[in-house]
Enzyme design. Structure first.
Site, PDB file in Angstrom:
ATOM      1  N   ARG A  73      -9.133   8.362  -1.067  1.00 33.89           N
ATOM      2  CA  ARG A  73     -10.118   8.767  -0.065  1.00 33.89           C
ATOM      3  C   ARG A  73     -10.949   9.928  -0.585  1.00 33.89           C
ATOM      4  NH1 ARG A  73      -8.917   6.949   5.468  1.00 33.89           N
ATOM      5  NH2 ARG A  73     -10.554   8.415   6.008  1.00 33.89           N
ATOM      6  N   GLU A  91      -8.457   0.700  -3.282  1.00 35.57           N
ATOM      7  CA  GLU A  91      -9.215   0.746  -2.031  1.00 35.57           C
ATOM      8  C   GLU A  91     -10.142   1.931  -2.089  1.00 35.57           C
ATOM      9  OE1 GLU A  91      -7.911   1.158   2.148  1.00 35.57           O
ATOM     10  OE2 GLU A  91      -6.334  -0.163   1.434  1.00 35.57           O
ATOM     11  N   HIS A 112       1.134   6.164   1.917  1.00 32.83           N
ATOM     12  CA  HIS A 112       1.920   7.072   2.756  1.00 32.83           C
ATOM     13  C   HIS A 112       3.123   7.689   2.053  1.00 32.83           C
ATOM     14  CE1 HIS A 112      -0.934   6.584   5.782  1.00 32.83           C
ATOM     15  NE2 HIS A 112      -0.794   5.270   5.789  1.00 32.83           N
ATOM     16  N   ARG A 128      -6.670  12.925   0.872  1.00 31.43           N
ATOM     17  CA  ARG A 128      -5.575  13.353   1.760  1.00 31.43           C
ATOM     18  C   ARG A 128      -4.232  12.747   1.374  1.00 31.43           C
ATOM     19  NH1 ARG A 128      -7.151  10.133   7.251  1.00 31.43           N
ATOM     20  NH2 ARG A 128      -9.050  11.312   6.955  1.00 31.43           N
ATOM     21  N   HIS A 151      -5.414   3.797  -1.779  1.00 28.50           N
ATOM     22  CA  HIS A 151      -6.740   4.176  -1.278  1.00 28.50           C
ATOM     23  C   HIS A 151      -7.034   5.614  -1.690  1.00 28.50           C
ATOM     24  CE1 HIS A 151      -9.461   4.516   2.589  1.00 28.50           C
ATOM     25  NE2 HIS A 151     -10.112   4.800   1.488  1.00 28.50           N
ATOM     26  N   GLU A 159     -11.150  -9.216   2.847  1.00 29.36           N
ATOM     27  CA  GLU A 159      -9.881  -8.873   3.484  1.00 29.36           C
ATOM     28  C   GLU A 159     -10.168  -8.730   4.977  1.00 29.36           C
ATOM     29  OE1 GLU A 159      -7.125  -6.259   1.582  1.00 29.36           O
ATOM     30  OE2 GLU A 159      -6.509  -5.371   3.493  1.00 29.36           O
ATOM     31  N   THR A 184      -8.337   3.739   8.226  1.00 32.87           N
ATOM     32  CA  THR A 184      -9.571   2.956   8.240  1.00 32.87           C
ATOM     33  C   THR A 184      -9.691   2.272   9.599  1.00 32.87           C
ATOM     34  OG1 THR A 184      -9.050   2.536   5.931  1.00 32.87           O
ATOM     35  CG2 THR A 184     -10.875   1.309   6.866  1.00 32.87           C
ATOM     36  N   ASN A 212       0.859  -1.182   0.000  1.00 34.07           N
ATOM     37  CA  ASN A 212       0.000   0.000   0.000  1.00 34.07           C
ATOM     38  C   ASN A 212       0.901   1.240   0.000  1.00 34.07           C
ATOM     39  OD1 ASN A 212      -1.414   2.270   1.080  1.00 34.07           O
ATOM     40  ND2 ASN A 212      -3.057   0.911   1.708  1.00 34.07           N
ATOM     41  N   HIS A 226      -3.884  -4.416   7.605  1.00 31.67           N
ATOM     42  CA  HIS A 226      -3.994  -3.267   8.507  1.00 31.67           C
ATOM     43  C   HIS A 226      -3.108  -3.448   9.730  1.00 31.67           C
ATOM     44  CE1 HIS A 226      -5.472   0.385  10.283  1.00 31.67           C
ATOM     45  NE2 HIS A 226      -6.009   0.645   9.122  1.00 31.67           N
TER      46      HIS A 226
HETATM   47  N1  PXP Z   1      -5.885  -2.992   3.887  1.00 35.32           N
HETATM   48  C1  PXP Z   1      -6.864  -2.065   4.027  1.00 35.32           C
HETATM   49  C2  PXP Z   1      -8.232  -2.428   3.600  1.00 35.32           C
HETATM   50  C3  PXP Z   1      -6.566  -0.776   4.547  1.00 35.32           C
HETATM   51  O1  PXP Z   1      -7.547   0.135   4.683  1.00 35.32           O
HETATM   52  C4  PXP Z   1      -5.235  -0.465   4.857  1.00 35.32           C
HETATM   53  C5  PXP Z   1      -4.899   0.916   5.308  1.00 35.32           C
HETATM   54  O2  PXP Z   1      -5.113   1.831   4.289  1.00 35.32           O
HETATM   55  C6  PXP Z   1      -4.261  -1.453   4.674  1.00 35.32           C
HETATM   56  C7  PXP Z   1      -4.612  -2.714   4.213  1.00 35.32           C
HETATM   57  C8  PXP Z   1      -2.825  -1.191   4.997  1.00 35.32           C
HETATM   58  O3  PXP Z   1      -2.719  -0.932   6.349  1.00 35.32           O
HETATM   59  P1  PXP Z   1      -1.333  -0.425   6.928  1.00 35.32           P
HETATM   60  O4  PXP Z   1      -1.008   0.847   6.232  1.00 35.32           O
HETATM   61  O5  PXP Z   1      -1.618  -0.245   8.385  1.00 35.32           O
HETATM   62  O6  PXP Z   1      -0.324  -1.502   6.656  1.00 35.32           O
END
Ligand code: PXP
Length: 254
Positions: free
Chosen positions: A50, A75, A15, A54, A48, A156, A106, A12, A199
């Site tokens: 959003r 996402e 960030h 952001r 993602h 998931e 999330t 992901n 997550h």
């Molecule tokens: N899976 C989903 C559905 C999420 O919402 C997120 C966070 O955006 C992640 C995975 C990744 O989570 P993390 O950034 O905490 O590893």
């Protein structure tokens, strides 16, 4: 009996965009991070978009789809706006997540029971466009069975509560959450759902959860991007892969 498949790793990249947006401008470029991650062997890229934009922006999604050679997991909240964008971008998969404006990330699984009617139509439209739908849910029997009934092919499992308990050294709660994830994966597997998880995962929690035989994919962001500051993205990915593979050697067919 469950066949033990290797676990795919999806990165992901939200960030990277968070850091870019802190200053405006174009650096660091999340698409460049995604390309480097693909070179380092990840199996897919998650981003993602959003409602408040952001981190990931609309043009990031379009570029990811065009420029990345691995599956794109979009996402998104189950809103009309996001559906239109997904149908235009046509990612490999869409992971539907709940979204509240004020949350930092999330915070919980999707309320699939409460939003049943809305989600059924929503999922059908994405499925018809050839987009694989995954529902981000708590490891709860009713949520899993409802996801199956709604036509999702993937769930998931939300690993955030487990990871938080683990990080706080709350062994009792971590054991309880681990048992829920284990049981949820077994229920989903028996229904024929593909099981993903994500997550809050770090090296230790990903290694532990890799023991759950039904899990086919992890989506991990924050920890890997954070670790990349210290050891570089390539090494962070390689170490995560090694942790997952180590855990996987302990997975047993049910
Ligand atoms: N899976 C989903 C559905 C999420 O919402 C997120 C966070 O955006 C992640 C995975 C990744 O989570 P993390 O950034 O905490 O590893």
């Amino acid at each position: 009996m469950t066949v033990i498949h290797p676990i795919r790793l999806g990165l992901n990249i939200d960030h990277v965009a968070t850091i870019r947006n802190a200053r405006g401008g174009n650096n660091p470029d999340p698409v460049r991070a995604a390309m480097l991650a693909v070179e380092s062997g990840v199996d897919g890229i998650t981003a993602h978009l959003r409602e408040d934009r952001r981190h990931i922006r609309d043009e990031d999604m379009a570029r990811l789809k065009l420029e990345i050679a691995k599956p794109l997991n979009f996402e998104m909240a189950a809103t009309e706006e996001m559906k239109k964008i997904a149908l235009r971008v046509k990612p490999h998969a869409a992971c539907l997540v709940p979204e509240k404006r004020l949350e930092r990330t999330t915070e919980g699984g999707l309320d699939v029971v409460g939003q049943r009617d809305h989600l059924k139509l929503f999922i059908a439209e994405l499925n018809e466009a050839g987009i694989r739908v995954s529902l981000f849910i708590e490891p709860d029997r009713k949520a899993i069975e409802t996801s199956h009934a709604l036509g999702a092919s993937v769930i998931e499992l939300h690993t955030g509560t487990y990871c938080e308990a683990f990080a706080h050294g709350d062994h009792q709660r971590a054991a309880h959450e681990l048992a829920r994830l284990n049981e949820g994966a077994a229920i989903a597997g028996a229904l024929g759902l593909e099981v993903h998880a994500g997550h809050g995962l770090d090296f230790a929690t990903a290694k532990k959860l890799a023991e759950i035989s039904e899990i086919r994919e992890f989506n991990i962001g924050h920890f890997i991007i954070g670790e990349a500051i210290f050891i570089g993205l390539h090494h962070a990915i390689m170490q995560m892969r090694a942790a997952i593979n180590q855990g996987r050697t302990r997975a047993r067919p049910r």
